[in-house]
Design an enzyme around this catalytic site. Structure first.
Site, PDB file in Angstrom:
ATOM      1  N   GLY A  76     -10.641  71.484  50.509  1.00  0.00           N
ATOM      2  CA  GLY A  76     -10.502  72.568  51.487  1.00  0.00           C
ATOM      3  C   GLY A  76     -11.592  73.580  51.263  1.00  0.00           C
ATOM      4  O   GLY A  76     -11.349  74.783  51.176  1.00  0.00           O
ATOM      5  N   HIS A  77     -12.811  73.082  51.149  1.00  0.00           N
ATOM      6  CA  HIS A  77     -13.976  73.947  50.955  1.00  0.00           C
ATOM      7  C   HIS A  77     -15.248  73.117  51.102  1.00  0.00           C
ATOM      8  O   HIS A  77     -15.189  71.887  51.188  1.00  0.00           O
ATOM      9  CB  HIS A  77     -13.939  74.635  49.587  1.00  0.00           C
ATOM     10  CG  HIS A  77     -13.758  73.686  48.451  1.00  0.00           C
ATOM     11  ND1 HIS A  77     -12.592  73.584  47.733  1.00  0.00           N
ATOM     12  CD2 HIS A  77     -14.579  72.753  47.950  1.00  0.00           C
ATOM     13  CE1 HIS A  77     -12.719  72.651  46.826  1.00  0.00           C
ATOM     14  NE2 HIS A  77     -13.913  72.121  46.931  1.00  0.00           N
ATOM     15  N   ALA A  78     -16.370  73.798  51.113  1.00  0.00           N
ATOM     16  CA  ALA A  78     -17.689  73.148  51.089  1.00  0.00           C
ATOM     17  C   ALA A  78     -18.482  73.766  49.946  1.00  0.00           C
ATOM     18  O   ALA A  78     -18.086  74.794  49.385  1.00  0.00           O
ATOM     19  CB  ALA A  78     -18.417  73.371  52.418  1.00  0.00           C
ATOM     20  N   ARG A 133     -14.750  69.334  52.680  1.00  0.00           N
ATOM     21  CA  ARG A 133     -13.986  68.167  52.256  1.00  0.00           C
ATOM     22  C   ARG A 133     -12.534  68.525  51.983  1.00  0.00           C
ATOM     23  O   ARG A 133     -12.232  69.609  51.465  1.00  0.00           O
ATOM     24  CB  ARG A 133     -14.609  67.485  51.028  1.00  0.00           C
ATOM     25  CG  ARG A 133     -14.286  68.023  49.635  1.00  0.00           C
ATOM     26  CD  ARG A 133     -14.967  69.345  49.308  1.00  0.00           C
ATOM     27  NE  ARG A 133     -16.363  69.394  49.686  1.00  0.00           N
ATOM     28  CZ  ARG A 133     -17.352  69.035  48.881  1.00  0.00           C
ATOM     29  NH1 ARG A 133     -17.088  68.621  47.666  1.00  0.00           N
ATOM     30  NH2 ARG A 133     -18.605  69.168  49.287  1.00  0.00           N
TER      31      ARG A 133
END
Ligand code: T46
Length: 135
Positions: A51-53, A98
């Site tokens: 839940g981040h890049a 992702r």
């Protein structure tokens, strides 16, 4: 960074009667030097991770045991990869959102990473991510 750069990379599998052996050597196969290794395990059913890049971090994710899905999103396209074998993995480039979900019982996710841990490298707000990749 385009999602097209993210891809499954096959690893060698050395098989004999004692079982299998797979090796990852720095400077071979992966398009970066490995600076860090971490792994996710004992993930409760129904839980999502990620839940981040990342701005600068590249990673290679391998299902060392069990299975899970990796949903990638470059701000324009989404693609889901199912990982369930220890002899291949998913290369995830920079600036790709992702999420990992659908973890099976006993799943272990190994990650070989191009950077040391730095919280400033994370983009954890999805709107912020979209603004940056579409700018
Ligand atoms: C990714 C997905 C697949 C550290 O102190 N050092 C580290 O190297 C890492 C990776 C994490 N942490 C700390 C930071 C947080 O306090 O561990 C805690 C949990 O990290 P996070 O919420 O980022 O965990 P995930 O599973 O959501 O994300 C991790 C990686 O951070 C990330 O790069 O792509 O796994």
């Amino acid at each position: 960074m385009s999602i097209e750069k993210c891809r499954i990379i096959e690893l060698s599998k050395i098989h004999d009667v004692r079982g299998n052996l797979t090796v990852v050597e720095n400077g071979k196969l992966l398009p970066y030097d490995i600076k860090r290794v971490y792994y996710l395990y004992d993930v409760p059913g129904g839980v999502a991770r990620g839940g981040h890049a990342h701005v600068a971090t590249e990673q290679f994710l391998v299902a060392m045991s069990g299975s899970f899905d990796v949903v990638l999103d470059d701000g324009f396209r989404k693609k889901t990869f199912s990982l369930n074998r220890a002899y291949y993995g998913l290369y995830v480039s920079t600036m790709v959102w992702r999420e990992l979900n659908n973890f099976s019982s006993g799943a272990v996710c190994l990650s070989l990473v191009s950077t040391l841990y730095l919280e400033d490298d994370y983009i954890r707000d999805y709107q912020d991510f979209i603004t940056r990749v579409r700018a």
